[in-house]
Design a protein around this motif. Sequence first.
Motif, PDB file in Angstrom:
ATOM      1  N   TYR A  73       7.526  -8.648 -14.240  1.00  0.00           N
ATOM      2  CA  TYR A  73       6.225  -8.944 -13.879  1.00  0.00           C
ATOM      3  C   TYR A  73       5.657  -7.362 -13.208  1.00  0.00           C
ATOM      4  O   TYR A  73       6.360  -6.870 -12.438  1.00  0.00           O
ATOM      5  CB  TYR A  73       6.206  -9.852 -12.753  1.00  0.00           C
ATOM      6  N   LEU A  74       4.693  -7.076 -13.770  1.00  0.00           N
ATOM      7  CA  LEU A  74       3.818  -5.927 -13.338  1.00  0.00           C
ATOM      8  C   LEU A  74       2.288  -6.492 -12.901  1.00  0.00           C
ATOM      9  O   LEU A  74       1.613  -6.893 -13.614  1.00  0.00           O
ATOM     10  CB  LEU A  74       3.562  -4.813 -14.604  1.00  0.00           C
ATOM     11  N   GLY A  75       1.914  -6.004 -11.492  1.00  0.00           N
ATOM     12  CA  GLY A  75       0.650  -6.323 -11.105  1.00  0.00           C
ATOM     13  C   GLY A  75      -0.084  -4.966 -11.339  1.00  0.00           C
ATOM     14  O   GLY A  75       0.526  -3.754 -11.068  1.00  0.00           O
ATOM     15  N   LYS A  77       8.824  -0.563  -8.540  1.00  0.00           N
ATOM     16  CA  LYS A  77       8.334   0.623  -8.633  1.00  0.00           C
ATOM     17  C   LYS A  77       6.707   0.721  -8.841  1.00  0.00           C
ATOM     18  O   LYS A  77       6.323  -0.326  -9.247  1.00  0.00           O
ATOM     19  CB  LYS A  77       9.221   1.535  -9.841  1.00  0.00           C
ATOM     20  N   THR A  78       6.380   1.822  -8.411  1.00  0.00           N
ATOM     21  CA  THR A  78       4.935   1.807  -8.471  1.00  0.00           C
ATOM     22  C   THR A  78       4.464   2.868  -9.345  1.00  0.00           C
ATOM     23  O   THR A  78       5.193   4.054  -9.390  1.00  0.00           O
ATOM     24  CB  THR A  78       4.140   1.925  -7.096  1.00  0.00           C
ATOM     25  N   LYS A  79       3.280   2.996  -9.898  1.00  0.00           N
ATOM     26  CA  LYS A  79       2.608   3.902 -10.742  1.00  0.00           C
ATOM     27  C   LYS A  79       1.013   4.027 -10.642  1.00  0.00           C
ATOM     28  O   LYS A  79       0.530   2.707 -10.637  1.00  0.00           O
ATOM     29  CB  LYS A  79       3.001   3.800 -12.294  1.00  0.00           C
ATOM     30  N   CYS A 136       2.276  -2.157 -10.131  1.00  0.00           N
ATOM     31  CA  CYS A 136       3.827  -2.316  -9.570  1.00  0.00           C
ATOM     32  C   CYS A 136       4.555  -3.048 -10.657  1.00  0.00           C
ATOM     33  O   CYS A 136       4.063  -4.345 -10.698  1.00  0.00           O
ATOM     34  CB  CYS A 136       3.427  -3.075  -8.125  1.00  0.00           C
ATOM     35  N   LEU A 137       5.677  -2.448 -10.763  1.00  0.00           N
ATOM     36  CA  LEU A 137       6.605  -3.295 -11.693  1.00  0.00           C
ATOM     37  C   LEU A 137       7.650  -4.030 -10.828  1.00  0.00           C
ATOM     38  O   LEU A 137       8.402  -3.181 -10.045  1.00  0.00           O
ATOM     39  CB  LEU A 137       7.063  -2.216 -12.748  1.00  0.00           C
ATOM     40  N   LEU A 138       7.597  -5.105 -10.770  1.00  0.00           N
ATOM     41  CA  LEU A 138       8.681  -5.993 -10.141  1.00  0.00           C
ATOM     42  C   LEU A 138      10.094  -5.959 -10.860  1.00  0.00           C
ATOM     43  O   LEU A 138      10.378  -6.373 -11.865  1.00  0.00           O
ATOM     44  CB  LEU A 138       8.245  -7.193  -9.864  1.00  0.00           C
ATOM     45  N   LYS A 146      -5.077  -4.364   3.500  1.00  0.00           N
ATOM     46  CA  LYS A 146      -5.710  -4.219   2.336  1.00  0.00           C
ATOM     47  C   LYS A 146      -5.694  -2.963   1.731  1.00  0.00           C
ATOM     48  O   LYS A 146      -6.651  -2.490   2.016  1.00  0.00           O
ATOM     49  CB  LYS A 146      -6.915  -4.979   2.525  1.00  0.00           C
ATOM     50  N   THR A 147      -4.888  -2.763   0.802  1.00  0.00           N
ATOM     51  CA  THR A 147      -4.855  -1.345   0.189  1.00  0.00           C
ATOM     52  C   THR A 147      -4.586  -1.590  -1.393  1.00  0.00           C
ATOM     53  O   THR A 147      -3.967  -2.606  -1.706  1.00  0.00           O
ATOM     54  CB  THR A 147      -3.839  -0.226   0.539  1.00  0.00           C
ATOM     55  N   ASP A 148      -4.905  -0.791  -2.169  1.00  0.00           N
ATOM     56  CA  ASP A 148      -4.764  -0.825  -3.731  1.00  0.00           C
ATOM     57  C   ASP A 148      -3.327  -0.916  -3.950  1.00  0.00           C
ATOM     58  O   ASP A 148      -2.853  -1.815  -4.959  1.00  0.00           O
ATOM     59  CB  ASP A 148      -5.093   0.319  -4.558  1.00  0.00           C
ATOM     60  N   GLY A 149      -2.577  -0.098  -3.478  1.00  0.00           N
ATOM     61  CA  GLY A 149      -0.895  -0.254  -3.507  1.00  0.00           C
ATOM     62  C   GLY A 149      -0.242  -1.643  -3.157  1.00  0.00           C
ATOM     63  O   GLY A 149       0.435  -2.184  -3.871  1.00  0.00           O
ATOM     64  N   VAL A 150      -0.821  -2.155  -2.121  1.00  0.00           N
ATOM     65  CA  VAL A 150      -0.350  -3.665  -1.702  1.00  0.00           C
ATOM     66  C   VAL A 150      -0.692  -4.427  -2.438  1.00  0.00           C
ATOM     67  O   VAL A 150       0.079  -5.456  -2.908  1.00  0.00           O
ATOM     68  CB  VAL A 150      -0.809  -3.775  -0.154  1.00  0.00           C
ATOM     69  N   ASP A 151      -2.162  -4.643  -2.959  1.00  0.00           N
ATOM     70  CA  ASP A 151      -2.582  -5.644  -3.735  1.00  0.00           C
ATOM     71  C   ASP A 151      -1.658  -5.762  -5.135  1.00  0.00           C
ATOM     72  O   ASP A 151      -1.680  -6.644  -5.808  1.00  0.00           O
ATOM     73  CB  ASP A 151      -4.047  -5.071  -4.135  1.00  0.00           C
ATOM     74  N   SER A 152      -1.396  -4.527  -5.723  1.00  0.00           N
ATOM     75  CA  SER A 152      -0.619  -4.610  -6.909  1.00  0.00           C
ATOM     76  C   SER A 152       0.825  -5.274  -6.873  1.00  0.00           C
ATOM     77  O   SER A 152       1.357  -5.934  -7.585  1.00  0.00           O
ATOM     78  CB  SER A 152      -0.396  -3.291  -7.403  1.00  0.00           C
ATOM     79  N   VAL A 153       1.399  -4.975  -5.515  1.00  0.00           N
ATOM     80  CA  VAL A 153       2.744  -5.728  -5.169  1.00  0.00           C
ATOM     81  C   VAL A 153       2.406  -7.218  -5.090  1.00  0.00           C
ATOM     82  O   VAL A 153       3.080  -8.049  -5.530  1.00  0.00           O
ATOM     83  CB  VAL A 153       3.223  -5.138  -3.857  1.00  0.00           C
TER      84      VAL A 153
END
Length: 292
Positions: free
Chosen positions: A3-5, A27-29, A16-18, A100-107
């Motif tokens: 799953y990738l958010g 991992k994040t990108k 964010c790739l779970l 509330k950040t973009d990185g956290v939202d993707s997770v």
Amino acid sequence: MFYLGIDVAKAKLDCCLLLDEASDKHKTKVVKNTPSGIIDLLAWVAKQNVSPEALHIVMEATGVYHEQAAMALADAGVMVSIINPAQIKDFGRGLAVRTKTDGVDSVVLARYGALLKPKAWVPPPQEARVLQALLVRREAIAQDLQRERNRQEKAHATDTPALIHKSLEESIGFLVKQLAQLQKDIDAHIDQHSNLQKDRALLQSIPVIGPQVGSNILSVIHNHDFGSAEQLAAYLGLVPVERQSGSSVQRLLARGKSKMSSLGAAMRKLVYLCFGVLKTQQPYQHDYLKNV
């Protein structure tokens, strides 16, 4: 399934790739929200030994900015789910996520996918996409025309130089021609596709649905996968939310809420009729109840 958010912004995609649902290892990108950015994302995913067929991407519906990425990913064979932002917000609260950040939202989006496994988004057919683009353009030109007419009205009411009057007249004339041409293009596009032509005729079998409203409803229904008339009404903002706390009821009554409620009910009924004639592929029958 992996799953990738993706948290979508105008210029970038926070991903964010779970890798492990149990340990929450991920991992994040960050890539650009462009066709080349999607290519970079898929290449990065491949480096994690994840094939497109084993990938489930979850993203929010973010205005128009998610559409290009969703289309490109679906065309690449990736399963994509597009979620209402309100659902993700509630899910994040349930996980006790306060930041509330973009990185956290993707997770949060990746975890939403892993836990709830939302259904796949089905890209609309090309003819529906073109119709939507034409209608958006027509609306933009209509708004420009109204603004110029408002300026012309003010110019007639004030001491405005003749050159300004001339400019306004030319601009309005140009926009009127553009609007007429766009309407011809819309009608021609619908006539070129039998499914669109047939469905617009069904919609216009409802007495109060004319060509323009029919075209807009046609575009909405053909560009989205609605399972029920209620879902369509909710998308159009016609599902009431009951609020009865404090003095709000008194304020609503003072503003004529009963009249608005009646108007809302009539609009919902019309939406249900539109959904019904397309679902059954039968024209509207005003005496339907008499025949039952």
